[in-house]
Design a protein around this motif. Structure first.
Motif, PDB file in Angstrom:
ATOM      1  N   GLY A   1      10.114 100.731  13.528  1.00 33.25           N
ATOM      2  CA  GLY A   1       9.384 100.561  12.278  1.00 33.25           C
ATOM      3  C   GLY A   1       8.403 101.695  12.093  1.00 33.25           C
ATOM      4  N   GLU A   2       8.096 101.939  10.884  1.00 29.34           N
ATOM      5  CA  GLU A   2       7.161 103.026  10.616  1.00 29.34           C
ATOM      6  C   GLU A   2       5.923 102.476   9.944  1.00 29.34           C
ATOM      7  OE1 GLU A   2       9.811 106.826  10.931  1.00 29.34           O
ATOM      8  OE2 GLU A   2       8.509 106.649   9.166  1.00 29.34           O
ATOM      9  N   TYR A   3       4.800 102.940  10.434  1.00 30.16           N
ATOM     10  CA  TYR A   3       3.561 102.504   9.800  1.00 30.16           C
ATOM     11  C   TYR A   3       2.910 103.693   9.131  1.00 30.16           C
ATOM     12  CZ  TYR A   3       3.661  98.035  12.200  1.00 30.16           C
ATOM     13  OH  TYR A   3       3.996  96.794  12.624  1.00 30.16           O
ATOM     14  N   ILE A   4       2.188 103.430   8.115  1.00 31.41           N
ATOM     15  CA  ILE A   4       1.460 104.503   7.440  1.00 31.41           C
ATOM     16  C   ILE A   4       0.378 105.043   8.369  1.00 31.41           C
ATOM     17  CG2 ILE A   4      -0.031 105.075   5.499  1.00 31.41           C
ATOM     18  CD1 ILE A   4       1.517 103.000   3.858  1.00 31.41           C
ATOM     19  N   HIS A   5      -0.308 104.022   9.060  1.00 27.88           N
ATOM     20  CA  HIS A   5      -1.299 104.448  10.055  1.00 27.88           C
ATOM     21  C   HIS A   5      -0.883 103.934  11.408  1.00 27.88           C
ATOM     22  CE1 HIS A   5      -3.593 103.987   6.191  1.00 27.88           C
ATOM     23  NE2 HIS A   5      -3.918 105.237   6.527  1.00 27.88           N
ATOM     24  N   ALA A   6      -1.145 104.658  12.457  1.00 26.96           N
ATOM     25  CA  ALA A   6      -0.779 104.212  13.810  1.00 26.96           C
ATOM     26  C   ALA A   6      -1.587 102.985  14.216  1.00 26.96           C
ATOM     27  CB  ALA A   6      -1.013 105.348  14.785  1.00 26.96           C
ATOM     28  N   PHE A   7      -2.711 102.855  13.567  1.00 28.81           N
ATOM     29  CA  PHE A   7      -3.628 101.751  13.897  1.00 28.81           C
ATOM     30  C   PHE A   7      -3.102 100.406  13.425  1.00 28.81           C
ATOM     31  CE2 PHE A   7      -7.476  99.718  14.777  1.00 28.81           C
ATOM     32  CZ  PHE A   7      -7.947  99.051  13.654  1.00 28.81           C
TER      33      PHE A   7
END
Lengths: 144, 411
Positions: free
Chosen positions: B86-92
């Protein structure tokens, strides 16, 4: 103490000419009292309750020499008789004869002017003794 | 696997085996859900499934275990999420989401544990209350028995003075009559012409008074020593019918018509039949005496919602209002030969049976005595109602003897 077996003393007809009103709801006892007093020559008016007694008192005003009354009677008690006599017939002595002889009742009767207080069963000589004493006393001023 | 989330009413806070099994089960659930989560990836959200192990762990093992599981589940979810493609906009972001889940799971766990605690507390309370209630019922029953006893003693005490009165009167006349008798005997001895009539009369008076004393003493003893109730199962109408049959000739001779009005819905009762009949026959005889020229006597039974009523009605002379108030007073009587104790005994017996008696009367029209018993005291269970002896066998008999504790025990 009141022993029941003393023989009658033979004083003869000591109550001749005296009128005695006897009040008791017990018919057998009323009859016995009547006979005993008649034997002594008294004229006896027997009454079965307080109202009859008061009626006799008013009808024979001035002629009754003594009242013998029970305390516990239906409708009106002996206290009514006592009060009636005290109210209207001051000279007439009242002897109370009752099966309920507690101190309280004794005091109440004395306060209402009873001449004497006898406890049932009373033997004939004691009864007649008190009756003669009361009738003799009536000639003089009434004791308070 | 102990997967039941139903509260077990017998469960207390510390049952280690149950707890261990529950925690073990919850742990297995975590693994299971984790696997499902991993394979469904981010396409399918299975977050709600994590509530199962968290809930189970909280329920069986308490808040702390629940919170631990909340943390574990949040971690498992995080791991599954990080290892998914999955890809997140922020790693956080995933860590933020995990933290959110942790809070949610913790919250649920907290709520559940609070609920659980409240439940345990309430159970405990209920148990306490039930014990208190049982004790209260026992105390009440003992107090009631003591009260009945002291009431009986009080009546006995009250009439002691009256007995003295009732005995002293005849003694009084006997004393005077004895002296009179003595005089008569002397007269008889002195003169042969003297009639013995008076002697005989006085002696008959004696006899009468002796009888009176005897009656008073007998009546008093009856009242003072009431034998204990002996209850047995009774088919009321059959029993009453039988007994009424026995006194029917007496009533017929007195020109009294007997009417029976029995309520068909009345079942078998637990009662002392003999005592009950003793009471009724007393009332029936009084009723007969109130109808010197004959009349109608009605014996009626009736069942209300909570009571059994038995009444005896006559069409006789009736009772004065002033006398009505004194009806159950010891030694009160309007009969010339009465002891005045009959109705007192009647009331005592009925009181002992747990019932009540009242009287209504209209002058010259008639009198009704009404006895009522609470149904519970008669052992009546309304779902199994036999009407007559013929239609039932004893093996179907309803359970006997309702007592004060039974409704608590069955609650």
């Amino acid at each position: 103490m009141n022993t029941l077996t003393e023989p009658l003393s033979q004083e003869g007809k000591s109550l001749t000419g005296k009128q005695v009103l006897v009040v008791d709801d017990d018919k057998a006892l009323l009859l016995a009292l009547t006979k005993v007093l008649r034997n002594e020559g008294a004229v006896v008016l027997p009454a079965g309750d307080a109202s009859e007694a008061i009626r006799f008192l008013s009808l024979n005003f001035g002629q009754i020499d003594l009242v013998l009354t029970d305390m516990r009677m239906p409708n009106a008690s002996g206290k009514c008789v006592l009060s009636a006599v005290r109210g209207a017939y001051h000279n007439v002595p009242v002897i109370v004869i009752t099966a309920f002889a507690t101190d309280a009742i004794r005091e109440a009767c004395t306060a209402l002017g009873a001449f004497a207080f006898l406890e049932k069963p009373v033997n004939t000589s004691t009864l007649l003794g008190e009756v003669r004493r009361a009738v003799g006393h009536a000639a003089g001023p009434k004791p308070s | 696997m102990e997967s039941s989330l139903e509260p077990n009413l017998l469960m207390t806070a510390s049952l280690p085996r149950y707890r261990v099994r529950g925690v073990f089960g919850a742990a297995l659930l975590v693994v299971l859900v984790g696997v499902v989560d991993y394979f469904t990836g981010r396409e399918l959200q299975v977050v709600p499934l994590y509530l199962l192990p968290v809930g189970l762990a909280t329920w069986v093992a308490g808040r702390r275990t629940g919170l631990v599981f909340a943390a574990v589940c949040a971690l498992v979810w995080l791991v599954c999420d990080l290892t998914s493609n999955g890809e997140y906009i922020h790693a956080f972001d995933p860590y933020w989401n995990a933290a959110g889940l942790l809070m949610t799971f913790s919250f649920v766990s907290w709520i559940l544990s609070a609920l659980r605690g409240a439940l345990v507390f309430l159970e405990h309370k209920v148990e306490l209350r039930t014990t208190e209630l049982r004790e209260e019922m026992l105390k009440r029953r003992l107090a009631e028995e003591a009260r009945l006893q002291s009431e009986r003693l009080a009546v006995v005490g009250t009439i002691a003075a009256q007995v003295a009165h009732e005995v002293r009167n005849p003694l009084g006349s006997m004393t005077l009559n004895m002296d009179l008798l003595g005089l008569e005997i002397s007269e008889l001895a002195e003169s042969s012409k003297h009639s013995p009539e008076e002697c005989h009369f006085l002696i008959s008076q004696f006899r009468q008074e002796l009888n009176r004393i005897k009656q008073v003493v007998d009546g008093y003893m009856t009242m003072a020593r009431m034998p204990k109730l002996e209850t047995r199962r009774l088919f009321l109408h059959d029993y009453l019918g039988q007994k009424l049959q026995l006194i029917a000739p007496e009533l017929e001779a007195a020109k009294v018509q007997l009417v029976k009005a029995f309520d068909p819905s009345i079942p078998a009762v637990e009662a002392d039949g003999d005592k009950l009949w003793q009471v009724l026959v007393n009332l029936i005889r009084n009723a007969r005496q109130a109808m010197p020229d004959g009349g109608q006597l009605t014996v009626r039974t009736h069942q209300t919602e909570s009571e059994l009523e038995i009444s005896v009605t006559d069409t006789g002379l009736g009772i004065d209002k002033e006398h009505l108030a004194k009806l159950f007073t010891p030694f009160f009587t309007t009969k010339t030969d009465g002891t005045g104790l009959g109705l007192v005994v009647v009331q005592q017996v009925i009181s002992e049976m747990g019932g009540q008696i009242t009287c209504q009367s209209v002058k010259a029209k008639g009198t009704t005595f009404l006895i009522s018993f609470p149904l519970s005291l008669l052992g009546i269970k309304l779902d199994s109602i036999p009407l007559h002896q013929e239609t039932r066998t004893d093996s179907d008999a309803p359970s006997l003897k309702a007592n004060a504790n039974s409704f608590v025990a069955s609650a």
